[in-house]
Scaffold this motif. Sequence first.
Motif, PDB file in Angstrom:
ATOM      1  N   LEU A  60       9.787  -0.454  17.412  1.00 18.06           N
ATOM      2  CA  LEU A  60       9.365  -1.954  16.977  1.00 18.06           C
ATOM      3  C   LEU A  60       7.577  -1.730  16.814  1.00 18.06           C
ATOM      4  N   LEU A  61       7.157  -1.016  17.229  1.00 20.02           N
ATOM      5  CA  LEU A  61       5.760  -1.071  17.071  1.00 20.02           C
ATOM      6  C   LEU A  61       5.544  -0.473  15.433  1.00 20.02           C
ATOM      7  N   ASN A  62       6.351   0.380  15.149  1.00 21.73           N
ATOM      8  CA  ASN A  62       6.263   1.014  13.715  1.00 21.73           C
ATOM      9  C   ASN A  62       6.529  -0.120  12.757  1.00 21.73           C
ATOM     10  N   LYS A  63       7.535  -0.737  13.073  1.00 17.51           N
ATOM     11  CA  LYS A  63       8.125  -2.204  12.415  1.00 17.51           C
ATOM     12  C   LYS A  63       6.616  -2.994  12.220  1.00 17.51           C
ATOM     13  N   LEU A  64       6.249  -3.162  13.285  1.00 16.79           N
ATOM     14  CA  LEU A  64       4.920  -4.226  13.419  1.00 16.79           C
ATOM     15  C   LEU A  64       3.987  -3.576  12.470  1.00 16.79           C
ATOM     16  N   ALA A  65       3.674  -2.327  12.666  1.00 15.23           N
ATOM     17  CA  ALA A  65       2.607  -1.785  11.699  1.00 15.23           C
ATOM     18  C   ALA A  65       2.900  -1.791  10.233  1.00 15.23           C
ATOM     19  N   PHE A  66       4.090  -1.573   9.855  1.00 17.79           N
ATOM     20  CA  PHE A  66       4.594  -1.676   8.663  1.00 17.79           C
ATOM     21  C   PHE A  66       4.222  -3.061   8.099  1.00 17.79           C
ATOM     22  N   CYS A  67       4.641  -4.222   8.793  1.00 14.04           N
ATOM     23  CA  CYS A  67       4.285  -5.608   8.497  1.00 14.04           C
ATOM     24  C   CYS A  67       2.658  -5.839   8.398  1.00 14.04           C
ATOM     25  N   ILE A  68       1.939  -5.442   9.225  1.00 18.72           N
ATOM     26  CA  ILE A  68       0.769  -5.673   9.326  1.00 18.72           C
ATOM     27  C   ILE A  68      -0.177  -5.027   7.973  1.00 18.72           C
ATOM     28  N   PHE A  69       0.219  -3.696   7.833  1.00 16.82           N
ATOM     29  CA  PHE A  69      -0.323  -3.023   6.804  1.00 16.82           C
ATOM     30  C   PHE A  69       0.150  -3.565   5.352  1.00 16.82           C
ATOM     31  N   SER A  70       1.187  -4.112   5.441  1.00 13.51           N
ATOM     32  CA  SER A  70       2.034  -4.630   3.920  1.00 13.51           C
ATOM     33  C   SER A  70       1.057  -5.877   3.761  1.00 13.51           C
ATOM     34  N   VAL A  71       1.147  -6.804   4.556  1.00 12.64           N
ATOM     35  CA  VAL A  71       0.361  -7.933   4.604  1.00 12.64           C
ATOM     36  C   VAL A  71      -1.090  -7.822   3.904  1.00 12.64           C
ATOM     37  N   TYR A  72      -1.627  -7.153   4.792  1.00 13.48           N
ATOM     38  CA  TYR A  72      -2.984  -6.732   4.319  1.00 13.48           C
ATOM     39  C   TYR A  72      -3.241  -6.127   3.002  1.00 13.48           C
ATOM     40  N   GLY A  73      -2.184  -5.101   2.660  1.00 14.70           N
ATOM     41  CA  GLY A  73      -2.337  -4.585   1.477  1.00 14.70           C
ATOM     42  C   GLY A  73      -2.304  -5.538   0.356  1.00 14.70           C
ATOM     43  N   ILE A  74      -1.211  -6.449   0.342  1.00 10.63           N
ATOM     44  CA  ILE A  74      -0.895  -7.262  -0.716  1.00 10.63           C
ATOM     45  C   ILE A  74      -2.047  -8.363  -0.849  1.00 10.63           C
ATOM     46  N   VAL A  75      -2.443  -8.887   0.433  1.00  9.61           N
ATOM     47  CA  VAL A  75      -3.545  -9.660   0.215  1.00  9.61           C
ATOM     48  C   VAL A  75      -4.666  -9.035  -0.380  1.00  9.61           C
ATOM     49  N   THR A  76      -5.010  -8.041   0.188  1.00  9.75           N
ATOM     50  CA  THR A  76      -6.298  -7.231  -0.297  1.00  9.75           C
ATOM     51  C   THR A  76      -6.279  -7.021  -1.904  1.00  9.75           C
ATOM     52  N   LEU A  77      -5.228  -6.709  -2.414  1.00  2.98           N
ATOM     53  CA  LEU A  77      -4.859  -6.508  -3.741  1.00  2.98           C
ATOM     54  C   LEU A  77      -5.145  -7.372  -4.581  1.00  2.98           C
ATOM     55  N   ARG A  78      -4.720  -8.668  -4.209  1.00  2.78           N
ATOM     56  CA  ARG A  78      -4.889  -9.952  -4.755  1.00  2.78           C
ATOM     57  C   ARG A  78      -6.390 -10.547  -4.897  1.00  2.78           C
ATOM     58  N   GLN A  79      -7.157  -9.935  -3.781  1.00  2.00           N
ATOM     59  CA  GLN A  79      -8.368 -10.384  -3.679  1.00  2.00           C
ATOM     60  C   GLN A  79      -9.265  -9.455  -4.689  1.00  2.00           C
ATOM     61  N   GLY A  80      -8.842  -8.161  -4.859  1.00  2.00           N
ATOM     62  CA  GLY A  80      -9.341  -7.150  -5.768  1.00  2.00           C
ATOM     63  C   GLY A  80      -8.932  -7.877  -7.454  1.00  2.00           C
ATOM     64  N   LEU A  81      -7.917  -8.377  -7.391  1.00  2.64           N
ATOM     65  CA  LEU A  81      -7.554  -8.719  -8.830  1.00  2.64           C
ATOM     66  C   LEU A  81      -8.208 -10.101  -9.338  1.00  2.64           C
ATOM     67  N   MET A  82      -8.344 -10.873  -8.106  1.00  2.00           N
ATOM     68  CA  MET A  82      -9.176 -12.183  -8.469  1.00  2.00           C
ATOM     69  C   MET A  82     -10.694 -12.040  -9.017  1.00  2.00           C
ATOM     70  N   LEU A  83     -11.260 -10.964  -8.220  1.00  4.07           N
ATOM     71  CA  LEU A  83     -12.430 -10.523  -8.376  1.00  4.07           C
ATOM     72  C   LEU A  83     -12.741  -9.780  -9.918  1.00  4.07           C
ATOM     73  N   LEU A  84     -11.563  -9.021 -10.412  1.00  2.00           N
ATOM     74  CA  LEU A  84     -11.601  -8.416 -11.416  1.00  2.00           C
ATOM     75  C   LEU A  84     -11.372  -9.167 -12.724  1.00  2.00           C
ATOM     76  N   LEU A  85     -10.268 -10.312 -12.548  1.00  2.00           N
ATOM     77  CA  LEU A  85      -9.717 -10.985 -13.695  1.00  2.00           C
ATOM     78  C   LEU A  85     -10.045 -12.670 -13.654  1.00  2.00           C
ATOM     79  N   GLY A  86     -10.625 -12.837 -12.463  1.00  2.00           N
ATOM     80  CA  GLY A  86     -10.867 -14.159 -12.302  1.00  2.00           C
ATOM     81  C   GLY A  86      -9.896 -14.889 -11.401  1.00  2.00           C
ATOM     82  N   GLU A  87     -10.586 -15.883 -10.604  1.00  2.00           N
ATOM     83  CA  GLU A  87      -9.469 -16.542  -9.663  1.00  2.00           C
ATOM     84  C   GLU A  87      -8.250 -17.402 -10.682  1.00  2.00           C
ATOM     85  N   ASP A  88      -8.603 -17.869 -11.514  1.00  2.00           N
ATOM     86  CA  ASP A  88      -7.579 -18.916 -12.332  1.00  2.00           C
ATOM     87  C   ASP A  88      -6.749 -17.954 -13.443  1.00  2.00           C
TER      88      ASP A  88
END
Length: 227
Positions: A168-196
Amino acid sequence: MALFLQIMFTEFIAEMGDKTQLMLVAMTSRFKLKDIILGTAAAILVLNGIAVLAGGLVSQFVPTWLIRLIAAAAFLYFAATSLKKDDEEEEEAKEKGSFAFAPLTVFSTFFVAELGDKTQLTAITFGANEGLNAALTVWLACSVGLFAADIIGMLIGYLLKSKTPDGLLNKLAFCIFSVYGIVTLRQGLMLLLGEDDSRVLLITAAAAVLFVCLCAWYYFSQKKKSE
């Protein structure tokens, strides 16, 4: 002493509920407590040393978008590896020998995730305000405050690990890391390409779908192999 307590308390409050604290909870599904403590402590000391002594040189010479993309890759990597079963990880550890690089892995992940975070900005601010004469005090106070907040996350993780069913904790870890990975990816792309820029949403969605498909394929292939 008053300065030490002031900085330590400020850093402690800044770290509470932060992504790195939750990241350490997720890491408890993969690493031993001593490895997490060692890796986290080393990363905190180095990061705060850089922040206090260098005064933000990292943020000046390394683009923030690149830091975010590296952090995203690290988060997604750990999400994928969280799908491994505990017995598989133990078997791999035995094959690699008695010397494990778990503390170094924790160090690297925490280091990248914390770069440019509000706690590092707090250390940079205190370092600039107090000057080099108080650099040692600022460094130690920031490190103690940050580590005190993060150790709470580690203890929560190990408490959950002892009270929850296997996997169960492994699945929780997968969810936490996945969410932060996608959110952080979006932040990086917004800084690189622009928010809009419309490409930000398109690339983020495509990366998320691809990542989920690869993880699903990996999970079911491992499950089929174990059966």
